[in-house]
Design an enzyme around this catalytic site. Structure first.
Site, PDB file in Angstrom:
ATOM      1  CG  LEU A  37      40.021  39.240  43.726  1.00 21.44           C
ATOM      2  CD1 LEU A  37      39.756  39.430  45.219  1.00 21.44           C
ATOM      3  CD2 LEU A  37      39.072  40.136  42.926  1.00 21.44           C
ATOM      4  CB  CYS A  38      46.285  39.228  39.852  1.00 17.12           C
ATOM      5  SG  CYS A  38      47.735  40.052  39.139  1.00 17.12           S
ATOM      6  N   PRO A  39      45.079  42.585  39.720  1.00 21.00           N
ATOM      7  CG  PRO A  39      45.741  44.590  40.716  1.00 21.00           C
ATOM      8  CD  PRO A  39      45.600  43.125  40.992  1.00 21.00           C
ATOM      9  CB  SER A  75      46.438  38.750  35.962  1.00 20.30           C
ATOM     10  OG  SER A  75      47.592  38.384  36.697  1.00 20.30           O
TER      11      SER A  75
END
Lengths: 223, 223
Positions: free
Chosen positions: B9-11, B13
């Site tokens: 959920l790292c936007p 990345s």
């Protein structure tokens, strides 16, 4: 002619000013206090932030520190800001972001709030705990500069780059606000003395933000 | 081979993953939870943030969304991310920063804290006021996309660019967290449907963050 929307203690606008100074790009300064949220300024930049650079003949509008500095570098080859291999350029961009975003968040934004906004706008007393934390964080950033300069001639490598101007711009605002303690930071101090003698620095160090006085050593090259 | 340190959920990345997908750049994913502050990861990136991209043969380490995406664009010409004049490139960078920093701060970071961290780490209840504010801010960002797409084919102009991938990456996390309401946002919705069918999107939509389930429509191209 370029019109730069900025205020004297905006470190991001200072980055742009230092880059324009290095490249010898003529520009006028337009005073903008983004916290006033002026309609005409929000029409220029919906994010409501400085710096904004406007070319008054062509009507070109450039917004944001990184976008502006990359534009100036692409269109004006004097004193290149992003030289070398793709990996070297990535390291410059990493550090421009480190100082322009991380040092800004950890150190400069809270200091500006406590030492400028509270003094000239809300007329509240500064939060001494937050001030101490910001100054401790400033010390951490000086440690990191020392570490980089132990291994490199300039912050991002063997060449003067945007990373140096981004760092010097943030640091100059911390210094204006009296929150730097150079003891034990010889590398960073020597590097900053060199940066202070660069072409764009002099006009910037001569300016004052009304109601907020810098310490006596602030505009001295020998500090 | 490139190793991308990231979590599902790292936007930021996700922006890098979409760009690598477009360009057809092979890479492995390395799961990294930056909030655990693993020593080996802090040695790679002292900022302690994802994404970090490591080339395991050369040892090259690239850090930060903008620096990584610019590097990938400079070294791999397929599907250029920053085409056109210097002014057009400045507009791409302005919007990549708008979505990657402003939408992140206004919408994605508080949503992740309330809906992911509190669920899987601190086991606290979400702050409903903050959730409502984030969802209102998400709506404002959709309004801005609608406005841009009223005037342009893609977010930054006539060409697909990094701005589109940065926006879609942030939006995809908001959608995963069930905080998007598309009603009244036809332009943005149509644009997002097109983005969802781009090469890098499929693998990304198939992944799940443990303990946090997306809504049923999340991975549908027709939503």
């Amino acid at each position: 002619m370029w019109q730069l929307y900025q205020y004297p203690l905006c470190p991001h606008s200072r980055t742009v000013r230092l880059v324009m100074g290095e490249k010898g790009i003529a520009h006028n300064l337009v005073r903008e206090h983004p916290w006033e949220r002026r309609d005409e300024f929000l029409d220029l930049n919906p994010a409501g932030e400085t710096p904004v650079l406007v070319e008054d003949r062509s009507g070109d509008v450039l917004i944001g520190t990184q976008a502006i500095c990359e534009y100036l570098d692409e269109t004006n080859p004097k004193t290149p800001m992003l030289e070398g291999s793709a990996a070297a350029r990535a390291e410059v961009r990493r550090l421009a972001d480190w100082f322009g975003r991380k040092m800004w968040q950890d150190v400069v934004a809270p200091l500006l709030e406590e030492k400028m906004f509270k003094r000239i706008i809300s007329r509240a007393s500064p939060d001494t705990v937050r001030l101490r934390e910001s100054m401790r964080a400033a010390n951490g950033h000086l440690d990191y500069m020392d570490y980089l300069l132990d291994h490199r001639r300039w912050l991002a490598g063997s060449r003067l780059s945007l990373a140096d101007f981004a760092a010097a711009a943030q640091l100059s605002v911390v210094d204006y606000l009296g929150a730097l303690d150079w003891r034990g930071h010889e590398n960073a101090k020597n590097w900053y003395a060199v940066m202070k003698s660069r072409p764009g620095f002099r006009p910037l160090l001569g300016e004052r933000m009304e109601g907020v006085a810098p310490p006596a050593h602030y505009d001295k090259v020998d500090f």
